[in-house]
Scaffold this motif. Structure first.
Motif, PDB file in Angstrom:
ATOM      1  N   GLN A   1       0.817  -1.213   0.000  1.00  0.00           N
ATOM      2  CA  GLN A   1       0.000   0.000   0.000  1.00  0.00           C
ATOM      3  C   GLN A   1       0.852   1.264   0.000  1.00  0.00           C
ATOM      4  O   GLN A   1       0.484   2.290  -0.597  1.00  0.00           O
ATOM      5  N   TYR A   2       2.020   1.207   0.629  1.00  0.00           N
ATOM      6  CA  TYR A   2       2.887   2.389   0.683  1.00  0.00           C
ATOM      7  C   TYR A   2       3.545   2.648  -0.673  1.00  0.00           C
ATOM      8  O   TYR A   2       3.689   3.806  -1.087  1.00  0.00           O
ATOM      9  N   LEU A   3       3.943   1.588  -1.367  1.00  0.00           N
ATOM     10  CA  LEU A   3       4.493   1.737  -2.714  1.00  0.00           C
ATOM     11  C   LEU A   3       3.454   2.334  -3.658  1.00  0.00           C
ATOM     12  O   LEU A   3       3.751   3.230  -4.453  1.00  0.00           O
ATOM     13  N   ALA A   4       2.227   1.839  -3.573  1.00  0.00           N
ATOM     14  CA  ALA A   4       1.166   2.345  -4.448  1.00  0.00           C
ATOM     15  C   ALA A   4       0.925   3.830  -4.198  1.00  0.00           C
ATOM     16  O   ALA A   4       0.807   4.627  -5.137  1.00  0.00           O
ATOM     17  N   ALA A   5       0.867   4.226  -2.939  1.00  0.00           N
ATOM     18  CA  ALA A   5       0.613   5.620  -2.602  1.00  0.00           C
ATOM     19  C   ALA A   5       1.758   6.519  -3.064  1.00  0.00           C
ATOM     20  O   ALA A   5       1.538   7.640  -3.538  1.00  0.00           O
ATOM     21  N   ALA A   6       2.986   6.043  -2.931  1.00  0.00           N
ATOM     22  CA  ALA A   6       4.146   6.863  -3.276  1.00  0.00           C
ATOM     23  C   ALA A   6       4.320   7.033  -4.773  1.00  0.00           C
ATOM     24  O   ALA A   6       5.008   7.964  -5.211  1.00  0.00           O
ATOM     25  N   THR A   7       3.702   6.158  -5.561  1.00  0.00           N
ATOM     26  CA  THR A   7       3.936   6.162  -7.006  1.00  0.00           C
ATOM     27  C   THR A   7       2.678   6.433  -7.818  1.00  0.00           C
ATOM     28  O   THR A   7       2.727   6.361  -9.043  1.00  0.00           O
ATOM     29  N   ALA A   8       1.565   6.748  -7.162  1.00  0.00           N
ATOM     30  CA  ALA A   8       0.325   7.025  -7.886  1.00  0.00           C
ATOM     31  C   ALA A   8       0.532   8.196  -8.840  1.00  0.00           C
ATOM     32  O   ALA A   8       1.053   9.240  -8.454  1.00  0.00           O
ATOM     33  N   GLU A   9       0.105   8.021 -10.090  1.00  0.00           N
ATOM     34  CA  GLU A   9       0.394   9.015 -11.129  1.00  0.00           C
ATOM     35  C   GLU A   9      -0.204  10.377 -10.824  1.00  0.00           C
ATOM     36  O   GLU A   9       0.366  11.409 -11.148  1.00  0.00           O
ATOM     37  N   GLU A  10      -1.368  10.417 -10.202  1.00  0.00           N
ATOM     38  CA  GLU A  10      -2.058  11.679  -9.999  1.00  0.00           C
ATOM     39  C   GLU A  10      -1.664  12.372  -8.701  1.00  0.00           C
ATOM     40  O   GLU A  10      -2.198  13.417  -8.370  1.00  0.00           O
TER      41      GLU A  10
ATOM     42  N   ALA B   1       3.067   1.617  -8.606  1.00  0.00           N
ATOM     43  CA  ALA B   1       3.954   0.457  -8.500  1.00  0.00           C
ATOM     44  C   ALA B   1       3.344  -0.571  -7.556  1.00  0.00           C
ATOM     45  O   ALA B   1       2.771  -0.214  -6.522  1.00  0.00           O
ATOM     46  N   ALA B   2       3.472  -1.840  -7.915  1.00  0.00           N
ATOM     47  CA  ALA B   2       2.951  -2.921  -7.077  1.00  0.00           C
ATOM     48  C   ALA B   2       3.855  -4.138  -7.217  1.00  0.00           C
ATOM     49  O   ALA B   2       4.419  -4.384  -8.277  1.00  0.00           O
ATOM     50  N   PRO B   3       4.023  -4.904  -6.146  1.00  0.00           N
ATOM     51  CA  PRO B   3       4.851  -6.103  -6.223  1.00  0.00           C
ATOM     52  C   PRO B   3       4.274  -7.128  -7.196  1.00  0.00           C
ATOM     53  O   PRO B   3       3.055  -7.334  -7.260  1.00  0.00           O
ATOM     54  N   ARG B   4       5.137  -7.745  -7.949  1.00  0.00           N
ATOM     55  CA  ARG B   4       4.730  -8.852  -8.801  1.00  0.00           C
ATOM     56  C   ARG B   4       4.502 -10.100  -7.944  1.00  0.00           C
ATOM     57  O   ARG B   4       4.835 -10.124  -6.757  1.00  0.00           O
TER      58      ARG B   4
ATOM     59  N   ALA C   1       9.232   6.101  -4.204  1.00  0.00           N
ATOM     60  CA  ALA C   1       9.044   6.372  -5.628  1.00  0.00           C
ATOM     61  C   ALA C   1      10.340   6.113  -6.397  1.00  0.00           C
ATOM     62  O   ALA C   1      10.336   5.528  -7.484  1.00  0.00           O
ATOM     63  N   ALA C   2      11.469   6.541  -5.821  1.00  0.00           N
ATOM     64  CA  ALA C   2      12.758   6.271  -6.463  1.00  0.00           C
ATOM     65  C   ALA C   2      13.065   4.784  -6.461  1.00  0.00           C
ATOM     66  O   ALA C   2      13.638   4.249  -7.420  1.00  0.00           O
TER      67      ALA C   2
END
Length: 571
Positions: A121-130, A562-565, A544-545
């Motif tokens: 959830q933290y990766l998704a929040a940090a990399t959300a396009e908008e 971004a999300a884990p595969r 994000a980096a």
């Protein structure tokens, strides 16, 4: 069962022990038919050789340390524990596939992939396009509640809605403006891992004894527990319990050998927040079709920023790929819709509050009559451990009461829950593994199973020493003028080497050495440490980096966020 690691590296022993314990609970006699390899890096092009390396490189130190404003290690082998559950899941899923006619013989996962999964959830929040907002941090103020009563009891407060929160503080006479400002930070801590509350709230708690605070919480409908000082896990709490449902039924046929292990199986879930949705997400990654039951108008968590398109990035990361059916469970027609979905399902999964399933007449017995071969899974907060009317079963209360909060931090620091959702994530993993164990039993017996797990049982799974650990100066990341470095074991065994790299006497004062480090950048200090015989790696302080790093591309999917595969490889 064989758990293997590449011979050139020291293997993640904690992951192997956790996997072995969980697989033993399945009672499967044929675990040796599936080889499971667990290593540190997996497909990532990173030189990792231990738990703290993984925590530093993959972002766990960063998210756990947000509340303090600096990257901070977890004093337990959390990523290795998650990897152990993933390993057990992979083996159990492969055994299910073999029983259904497929022939997977090997599975592979890693501690690094486990760490990234824990940060979904933290990766998704940090990399959300908008989203253009910076990552949260506690650097500008206290990032964790840190409540202590007048009689010295450190405590954890929980309220899921504004009404009990306001009622609690009103009973204590807290300043109304501080109560209003505090709610937003308190409510958002599950998503941000920080909670900068107004100091007036902590001051209010400090002025009253624990018994008065506890009574006020009970009267307001909030939950309040003392934080245990003892880091030992609770005794006698099994990871899950399985019980038979009456009747039987034919399991679904398997797909071809190239299909994922749970291909052809259907899961119906009615869940919220992290624990339940993550369990369903993992079952979907293993090949199951997942049907998600949401209230009319959709789950309100879909609207929590940051958004990607018209949906919360955090929500999407845990629920993408699931089919959604809306049903009002407070109505007879809504409950009938659930029963109809269950009639064609293999698993029903929920994380409702205690007593809700029985009140809705959607308990294991009710749905077992609809589908006798059903696996009925309840992912709870406390299970049966604290009786029929337990406190709110949330991540931070469970950390506090289970001793995990104490184990997370070294001796000398106050035992405080991490604001990273540690038990929510591990509880979701454990629920998914309980479902897999129940599916495997069902294939052997033809009978449905009830599979109960909890956040409390997840907290108990984390290995920890009997006493809190003592940290030296190099058990925390080294702050430089630009970036942090995690120093390898040589720094703790031979601190004079660090002094040499910093151009200081071997017996240099730690504060003076820290000042020298802050005068250099991480990039400039790395070769000097290497020349002195000290391994080191940069600490991730920007998710994000991290997601843009090509070395992590094999384990991370990047799109709108971004999300884990899928963290397993089957062969």
């Amino acid at each position: 069962m064989t758990l293997a690691v590449p011979p050139a590296r020291t293997g993640p022993d904690v992951a192997r022990r956790v996997a072995g314990r969980l697989l033993a609970l399945t009672g499967a006699p044929d675990t040796a038919a599936v080889t499971c390899a667990v290593d540190w890096s997996g497909p990532l092009d990173l030189a990792l050789s231990g738990e703290r390396d993984v925590q530093a490189a993959c972002g766990l130190m960063h998210v756990h340390g947000r509340a303090a404003g600096r990257p901070t290690p977890l004093a337990v082998d959390y990523a290795s524990t998650v990897a152990g559950v993933l390993a057990a899941q992979g083996v159990t899923a492969a055994l299910i596939a073999r029983t259904r006619g497929a022939r997977p013989a090997a599975v592979r996962t890693s501690v690094a992939q486990a760490a990234l999964l824990a940060l979904t959830q933290y990766l998704a929040a940090a990399t959300a396009e908008e989203d253009g907002t910076p990552e949260p941090s506690g650097a500008d103020g206290p990032g964790a509640p840190g409540f202590v009563s007048r009689d010295g009891v450190r405590l954890e407060l929980e309220a899921l809605d504004a009404e009990p929160w306001i009622a609690f503080w009103r009973r204590l006479g807290a300043p109304p403006d501080a109560v209003r400002r505090g709610w937003r930070a308190f409510q958002g801590r599950f998503a941000t891992a920080v909670s900068p509350l107004p100091p007036a709230l902590a001051a209010t708690v400090r002025g009253l004894p624990f018994t008065v605070l506890r009574a006020a919480a009970d009267a307001a409908g909030a939950s309040l527990l003392a934080v245990r000082e003892d880091p030992a896990p609770p005794a006698g709490v099994p990871p899950w319990t399985l019980a038979p449902l009456p009747g039987g039924g034919a399991p679904r046929p398997a797909g071809p050998d190239t299909a994922p292990p749970l291909d052809g199986l259907r899961v119906v879930e009615s869940t919220r927040r992290v624990q339940g949705p993550l369990a369903g997400h993992l079952l979907r990654l293993l090949g199951a079709e997942v049907v998600r039951v949401e209230p009319p108008g959709a789950d309100p968590m879909r609207g929590i920023p940051p958004l990607t398109g018209d949906c919360s990035a955090r929500f999407a990361a845990l629920n993408a790929g699931k089919t959604v059916v809306e049903a009002d469970l407070t109505t007879g027609s809504g409950r009938a819709r659930v029963r109809e979905l269950v009639r064609g399902a293999d698993v029903f999964l929920h994380n409702w509050a205690p007593g809700k399933a029985a009140a809705l007449r959607l308990d294991a017995g009710d749905l077992g009559r609809v589908r006798p071969s059903l696996v009925y899974a309840w992912a709870s907060g406390w299970g049966e451990a604290l009786g029929p009317r337990p406190p709110l079963g949330t991540d931070y209360l469970v950390q506090a009461h289970s001793g995990l909060a104490a184990a997370l931090r070294p001796a000398g620091e106050a035992p405080t829950p991490s604001l990273m959702t540690l038990t929510d994530v591990l509880g979701g993993l454990l629920s998914a593994q309980a479902v897999l164990a129940a599916l495997l039993e069902r294939l052997r017996s033809g009978q449905g199973r009830r599979a109960d797990s909890s956040l409390y049982s997840a907290a108990a799974l984390v290995p920890r020493p009997r006493h809190r650990v003592h940290w030296g100066p190099y058990d925390r990341p080294l702050a430089t003028g630009e970036g942090h470095l995690w120093l390898g074991p040589e720094a703790r065994a031979h601190p004079e080497r660090v002094a040499r790299a910093l151009g200081a006497p071997a017996t240099g004062d730690p504060d003076a050495l820290a000042a020298r480090a802050r005068a250099l950048t991480a990039g400039a200090l790395l070769p000097r440490l290497a020349a002195a015989g000290v391994s080191a790696l940069p600490v991730c302080t920007d998710l994000a980096a991290l997601a843009r790093d090509p070395r992590l591309a094999p384990a991370l999917h990047t799109g709108a966020y971004a999300a884990p595969r899928t963290p397993w490889e089957f062969a």
